[in-house]
Design a protein around this motif. Sequence first.
Motif, PDB file in Angstrom:
ATOM      1  N   ALA A   1      38.635  30.821  33.575  1.00  0.00           N
ATOM      2  CA  ALA A   1      38.713  31.071  32.314  1.00  0.00           C
ATOM      3  C   ALA A   1      40.083  32.191  32.340  1.00  0.00           C
ATOM      4  CB  ALA A   1      37.835  31.477  31.574  1.00  0.00           C
ATOM      5  N   ILE A   2      40.807  32.115  31.465  1.00  0.00           N
ATOM      6  CA  ILE A   2      42.097  32.969  31.296  1.00  0.00           C
ATOM      7  C   ILE A   2      42.476  33.472  29.806  1.00  0.00           C
ATOM      8  CG2 ILE A   2      44.587  33.104  31.545  1.00  0.00           C
ATOM      9  CD1 ILE A   2      44.538  30.627  33.269  1.00  0.00           C
ATOM     10  N   ALA A   3      42.426  34.931  29.920  1.00  0.00           N
ATOM     11  CA  ALA A   3      42.938  35.631  28.680  1.00  0.00           C
ATOM     12  C   ALA A   3      44.215  36.170  28.790  1.00  0.00           C
ATOM     13  CB  ALA A   3      41.841  36.574  28.070  1.00  0.00           C
ATOM     14  N   THR A   4      45.321  35.460  28.422  1.00  0.00           N
ATOM     15  CA  THR A   4      46.507  35.899  28.626  1.00  0.00           C
ATOM     16  C   THR A   4      47.052  37.255  27.965  1.00  0.00           C
ATOM     17  OG1 THR A   4      47.640  34.691  26.681  1.00  0.00           O
ATOM     18  CG2 THR A   4      47.375  33.474  28.587  1.00  0.00           C
ATOM     19  N   VAL A   5      46.563  37.562  26.612  1.00  0.00           N
ATOM     20  CA  VAL A   5      46.986  38.588  26.022  1.00  0.00           C
ATOM     21  C   VAL A   5      48.331  38.570  25.479  1.00  0.00           C
ATOM     22  CG1 VAL A   5      46.471  41.013  25.453  1.00  0.00           C
ATOM     23  CG2 VAL A   5      45.033  39.966  27.349  1.00  0.00           C
TER      24      VAL A   5
ATOM     25  N   GLY B   1      38.823  29.759  41.106  1.00  0.00           N
ATOM     26  CA  GLY B   1      38.588  30.575  40.153  1.00  0.00           C
ATOM     27  C   GLY B   1      37.143  30.388  39.127  1.00  0.00           C
ATOM     28  N   THR B   2      36.342  29.475  39.658  1.00  0.00           N
ATOM     29  CA  THR B   2      35.266  28.954  38.973  1.00  0.00           C
ATOM     30  C   THR B   2      34.249  30.059  38.725  1.00  0.00           C
ATOM     31  OG1 THR B   2      35.124  26.721  39.885  1.00  0.00           O
ATOM     32  CG2 THR B   2      33.089  27.526  38.812  1.00  0.00           C
ATOM     33  N   GLY B   3      33.882  30.339  37.487  1.00  0.00           N
ATOM     34  CA  GLY B   3      32.727  31.746  37.282  1.00  0.00           C
ATOM     35  C   GLY B   3      33.558  32.743  37.159  1.00  0.00           C
ATOM     36  N   HIS B   4      34.842  32.805  36.735  1.00  0.00           N
ATOM     37  CA  HIS B   4      35.648  33.899  36.797  1.00  0.00           C
ATOM     38  C   HIS B   4      36.478  33.894  35.456  1.00  0.00           C
ATOM     39  CE1 HIS B   4      34.645  34.427  40.967  1.00  0.00           C
ATOM     40  NE2 HIS B   4      34.733  35.493  40.986  1.00  0.00           N
ATOM     41  N   LEU B   5      36.883  34.987  35.203  1.00  0.00           N
ATOM     42  CA  LEU B   5      37.795  35.358  33.949  1.00  0.00           C
ATOM     43  C   LEU B   5      39.370  36.115  34.790  1.00  0.00           C
ATOM     44  CD1 LEU B   5      38.926  35.581  30.943  1.00  0.00           C
ATOM     45  CD2 LEU B   5      37.676  37.579  30.695  1.00  0.00           C
TER      46      LEU B   5
ATOM     47  N   TYR C   1      42.516  30.189  27.630  1.00  0.00           N
ATOM     48  CA  TYR C   1      42.144  28.545  28.472  1.00  0.00           C
ATOM     49  C   TYR C   1      40.570  28.773  29.034  1.00  0.00           C
ATOM     50  CZ  TYR C   1      47.329  28.397  28.176  1.00  0.00           C
ATOM     51  OH  TYR C   1      48.550  28.383  27.697  1.00  0.00           O
ATOM     52  N   ALA C   2      39.867  27.901  28.557  1.00  0.00           N
ATOM     53  CA  ALA C   2      38.598  27.837  29.016  1.00  0.00           C
ATOM     54  C   ALA C   2      38.455  27.480  30.532  1.00  0.00           C
ATOM     55  CB  ALA C   2      37.825  26.787  28.444  1.00  0.00           C
ATOM     56  N   SER C   3      39.681  26.597  30.783  1.00  0.00           N
ATOM     57  CA  SER C   3      39.678  26.451  32.248  1.00  0.00           C
ATOM     58  C   SER C   3      41.304  26.305  32.432  1.00  0.00           C
ATOM     59  CB  SER C   3      38.956  25.226  32.865  1.00  0.00           C
ATOM     60  OG  SER C   3      39.107  24.944  34.134  1.00  0.00           O
ATOM     61  N   GLY C   4      41.859  26.829  33.548  1.00  0.00           N
ATOM     62  CA  GLY C   4      43.215  26.943  33.415  1.00  0.00           C
ATOM     63  C   GLY C   4      43.772  27.559  34.954  1.00  0.00           C
ATOM     64  N   HIS C   5      44.865  27.552  35.009  1.00  0.00           N
ATOM     65  CA  HIS C   5      45.571  28.223  36.230  1.00  0.00           C
ATOM     66  C   HIS C   5      46.544  29.173  35.916  1.00  0.00           C
ATOM     67  CE1 HIS C   5      48.503  25.194  34.685  1.00  0.00           C
ATOM     68  NE2 HIS C   5      49.496  26.233  35.546  1.00  0.00           N
ATOM     69  N   VAL C   6      46.875  30.101  37.320  1.00  0.00           N
ATOM     70  CA  VAL C   6      47.936  30.851  37.092  1.00  0.00           C
ATOM     71  C   VAL C   6      48.536  30.613  38.508  1.00  0.00           C
ATOM     72  CG1 VAL C   6      48.755  33.575  37.222  1.00  0.00           C
ATOM     73  CG2 VAL C   6      46.745  32.660  35.848  1.00  0.00           C
TER      74      VAL C   6
END
Length: 462
Positions: free
Chosen positions: A15-19, A59-63, A26-31
């Motif tokens: 999961a990603i919170a870009t701010v 990053g499964t299970g991570h923010l 994104y519920a499931s994404g990439h950086v």
Amino acid sequence: MAGTAAQRIVIENCAIATVDANDTEYASGHVVIADNVIESVGAGAAPANLENVVRRIDGTGHLVTPGLVNTHHHFYQWITRGLAQNSNLFNWLVALYPTWSRIDEQMVYAAAQGSLAMMARGGVTTAMDHHYVFPRGAGDLLGAEIRAAAELGVRFTAARGSMDLGTSDGGLPPDFAVETTEGALLATEEAVDKHHDASFGSMLHIAVAPCSPFSVSTELLREGAKLARRRGVRLHTHGSETVEEEKFCHELFGMGPTDYFESTGWLGEDVWMAHCVHMNDSDIEAFARTSTGVAHCPSSNARLAAGIARVPDMLAAGVPVGLGVDGTASNESGELHTELRNALLINRLGAHKENALNARQALRLGTFGGAQVLGRASEIGSLEAGKLADLVLWKLDGIGHSSIADPVAALVFGAAAPVTLSLINGRPVVEDSRLTTVDEDAIARSTRDEAQRLARIAADAN
């Protein structure tokens, strides 16, 4: 000759919170990180056929969030934690200044190590410190902090503080622990000359930071503002922390703290102030009009019974607001990620109740809001292509968060989340909740020893 190809780190399935400006998530994404900058952020898997991928992280299970940005601290207080436990600000200062006035370079270095290590373990990638106690003959105290930050690898704003009102002039600290007005200004400009790096991606900024209206002269405030603007650096101080400060300013200057600061040149987009608890509508309007920033320190404000800052009203007016730990003699945990939760909860005790702040606003305070008040919003504070690779991978699949479906709510409302990975400039500083650049156990021993040494010296002196 062709340049060296960028080395890439890929984080996926998280999961990603870009701010960013739109609070994109994104519920499931990439950086994807290329050297020390973010190359791409998006939904789903990373782009195919990336070259020079040196590390790929599931990053499964991570923010993933931007790294946290601390906007107010006093590192030296790490070695005086747990004292004056039931005091308000004034009595706390009276109790502790005799001890603080005995610090030296070795103590400050150890205290900075402890303060920085604790913050970094909890997701802070940009730290700030406001150091204003300079006893005569104590050594290079600002340099000790800068050395500790460089060794740990944390991005750092060192606010070179000062006091020129000792006990003989009506101030609280002993005379030998304050500077002359001229001496403070000269030392501050020297710090800017020696250390400030204004380049993109800089690891070190210097700010001009006289301590507070009741510990510095009007001349030091006014000339400090001129110095900062002449040298193109930011300004920081304490403001409107207690009702006693409000009374002091009215009695001595015939006006409240905000009007006094404006009269000395201390409002502007290059200024941020710590606390700002006791602000009326006119004060908030002045901060908004001038884009003056605020470092909100909810735990310290509660510890010292200072009150509840009007953060929702500040945000509604357009005031830039970030979060601060404050000194660890008034926030013994020294962790900024707990301030996300405390900012949300304490502000809900105020006039706006449950509508005061939500989880995403709290996260923004601790990331992009902090970058704003430190003048670095173009470089850090959100996950966007071209920004510096300062980010945190929070583990949210353990028992502490496993039943909270919203990852941002899990981070802010839930227990303190473990940090699986923290990158600063694309370099790992934390892996699996342990610091990679320094020896945590050695720091714990050093800070304990220095705290005991300081206590002995202070007891002998008093």
